[in-house]
Motif scaffolding. Structure first.
Motif, short mmCIF file in Angstrom:
data_model
loop_
_atom_site.label_atom_id
_atom_site.label_comp_id
_atom_site.label_asym_id
_atom_site.label_seq_id
_atom_site.Cartn_x
_atom_site.Cartn_y
_atom_site.Cartn_z
N HIS A 77 -12.34 -64.15 69.95
CA HIS A 77 -12.31 -65.41 70.53
C HIS A 77 -13.93 -66.13 70.89
O HIS A 77 -14.04 -67.36 70.62
N LEU A 80 -15.18 -68.30 67.95
CA LEU A 80 -14.43 -69.65 67.67
C LEU A 80 -15.28 -70.69 67.54
O LEU A 80 -16.28 -70.68 68.47
N SER A 82 -15.14 -73.56 68.90
CA SER A 82 -15.24 -74.24 70.26
C SER A 82 -15.87 -73.41 71.32
O SER A 82 -16.54 -73.94 72.25
N GLU A 101 -8.13 -70.69 62.38
CA GLU A 101 -8.40 -70.79 63.82
C GLU A 101 -7.20 -70.24 64.66
O GLU A 101 -7.33 -69.45 65.54
N ALA A 102 -6.12 -70.88 64.45
CA ALA A 102 -4.88 -70.69 65.20
C ALA A 102 -4.56 -68.93 64.93
O ALA A 102 -4.28 -68.45 65.91
N THR A 103 -4.67 -68.38 63.95
CA THR A 103 -4.49 -67.17 63.47
C THR A 103 -5.46 -66.29 64.26
O THR A 103 -5.18 -65.24 65.10
N ILE A 105 -6.91 -66.99 67.05
CA ILE A 105 -6.68 -67.17 68.61
C ILE A 105 -5.52 -66.37 69.02
O ILE A 105 -5.45 -65.53 69.93
N LEU A 106 -4.28 -66.13 68.09
CA LEU A 106 -3.28 -65.49 68.39
C LEU A 106 -3.61 -64.05 68.09
O LEU A 106 -3.06 -63.08 69.13
#
Lengths: 288, 288
Positions: A77, A80, A82, A101-103, A105-106
């Motif tokens: 995280h 990332l 951001s 990015e989505a993967t 975060i998950l």
């Protein structure tokens, strides 16, 4: 340390989810972020502290795997776009670069979940009271008043000048609490006396602080090749570090003092704590 | 339901971190994402199931607050730009719009941490075995083989056509597992018999599925004003839903059947389960 790293690697491989289902991509990313890299400092601390109380190695390895998952989640995280927007981690593309990015975060989310779940499972300790203490201690170290709170201050302080006490508190939250937890987890597993747990917590607090100052020195002095991550970044981002507050010479002297103080907290354990004592010296002497 | 919502709101306010420190921004975002909104369906399920076994309301409210934190974390992360990219949630700007992306990621992370920490604390239940079971059950419901796995499949399936069984599994993971956990948590708190726990788990599984199909129907038929979130989004994104598989009429009939089946699992509890039985009807009749 190599032995602890091998044991925790095996435990991680067993404890991480397999990749053979529709949602396997998130398991792949969890494995990518966690397996095959890192110093395993936190795992080593759990296993060494647990060994002071003759805790079964299989139990200690589970707790060590849990804290490495928690640590890996925080790195995924933090890297990332951001957040710290870092493309390189442990000498490989960071997880959101290797996947998306989505993967990422998950995968971070599920690594945190699994870290807590493992602690509560019966195989971790025969006494449920010990398992509850582990969960509560990890929660306190990792949450808004611990690691995540530290990362929040870190982001808010970019480009600002923090004084020494503020930087010390930031570092204690961001990295110190989880390192201290790792040592205390060994004491919890061993049902240690209040005094022994207190000594180990103090040791953990001091090596945590020494570790972070050394990290900041390496960011200034090290190369990306040595570090396996981007060098000079904190300086460029105007991050609040003890190196920025004290300068290189004084920061190094302060880290050495903390390492010596950490070792001193182990006096009561005699020769049994030789490895933990040696680690305090390693933490400030390391090159990556 | 209003009473449960009031009790959990009070518990959340006490259990969430305060905002008066350097890292207070993350606590603010945690409070923004969690307080003052939502149906509190999961909280209601915990409290109603716990009341079947005369569990103290203060204990049930803690577990209810914990599951609402876990749920809020999942909404905060799901709404992120790299995930579902949604600007509206519970009638307000979503957390990353009200704050920023980094703060939203950290707030979600810390909400998950706190959800687990609360379960392990002594005030949640006098028996540490019960607390460990809650942590392990929440971990199984929330992780890579539960809610996060469901969200992964959901993202991977955009624009693809899934068949009925695949959609059923996706929904069971993404929302069903946490709803089922909420009901089971009441049984764990009440140290229920294996048979009672089994009946409640079956009830939770069926209302979870009925709830999700109704959600998908509302996404097609409802307005943003009613829903407090963007309408028509799933359809536009080509998401895999039972409405897409069965059509509106058949999907509604299926949801009604599941609600009736859910209520049937409660036969053994007699009149004590009247509220849970009524909830099964509400879940498919609701307009938001």
């Amino acid at each position: 340390m190599a032995r602890a790293a091998r044991l925790v690697e095996q435990a991680l491989d067993v404890l991480l989810p397999s990749v053979d289902t529709a949602e396997g991509r998130v398991a792949e990313a969890m494995r990518y972020a966690t397996l095959g890299g890192g110093k395993r400092l936190r795992a080593f601390l759990v296993m060494q502290a647990a060994s002071l109380f003759s805790v079964a190695e299989t139990c200690a390895a589970r707790v060590a795997a849990s804290v490495e998952m928690l640590h890996a989640y925080s790195l995924v995280h933090d890297d990332l776009p951001s957040m710290d927007n870092d493309d390189l981690r442990r000498g490989k593309p960071s997880t959101h670069r290797a996947f998306d990015e989505a993967t990422a975060i998950l995968a971070g989310d599920a690594l945190q979940t699994r870290a807590f779940e493992i602690l509560a499972e019966p195989d971790t300790h025969s006494d449920p009271q010990a398992r509850c203490e582990l969960v509560a201690a990890l929660g306190a170290a990792a949450g808004a008043r611990g690691m995540v709170g530290g990362q929040m201050i870190d982001m808010l302080s970019e480009g600002k000048t923090l004084d020494g006490p503020a930087v010390t508190r930031l570092q204690a939250l961001k990295t110190g609490r989880l390192i201290q937890y790792s040592v205390e987890a060994g004491a919890i597993l061993g049902r240690a006396s209040a005094q022994d747990r207190h000594s180990l917590a103090a040791y953990g607090r001091d090596i945590g602080a020494a570790f972070q100052i050394t990290d900041d020195l390496l960011d200034v002095e090290g190369s990306a090749e040595d570090l396996g991550k981007t060098a000079g970044k904190d300086l460029a981002a105007g991050k609040a570090t003890m190196v920025a507050v004290l300068g290189v010479e004084m920061a190094r002297a302060h880290a050495d003092m903390l390492a010596a103080q950490a070792a001193k907290h182990l006096d009561g354990f005699g020769d049994r704590a030789a490895c933990l004592r040696a680690l305090a010296a390693y933490v400030v002497a390391r090159r990556n």
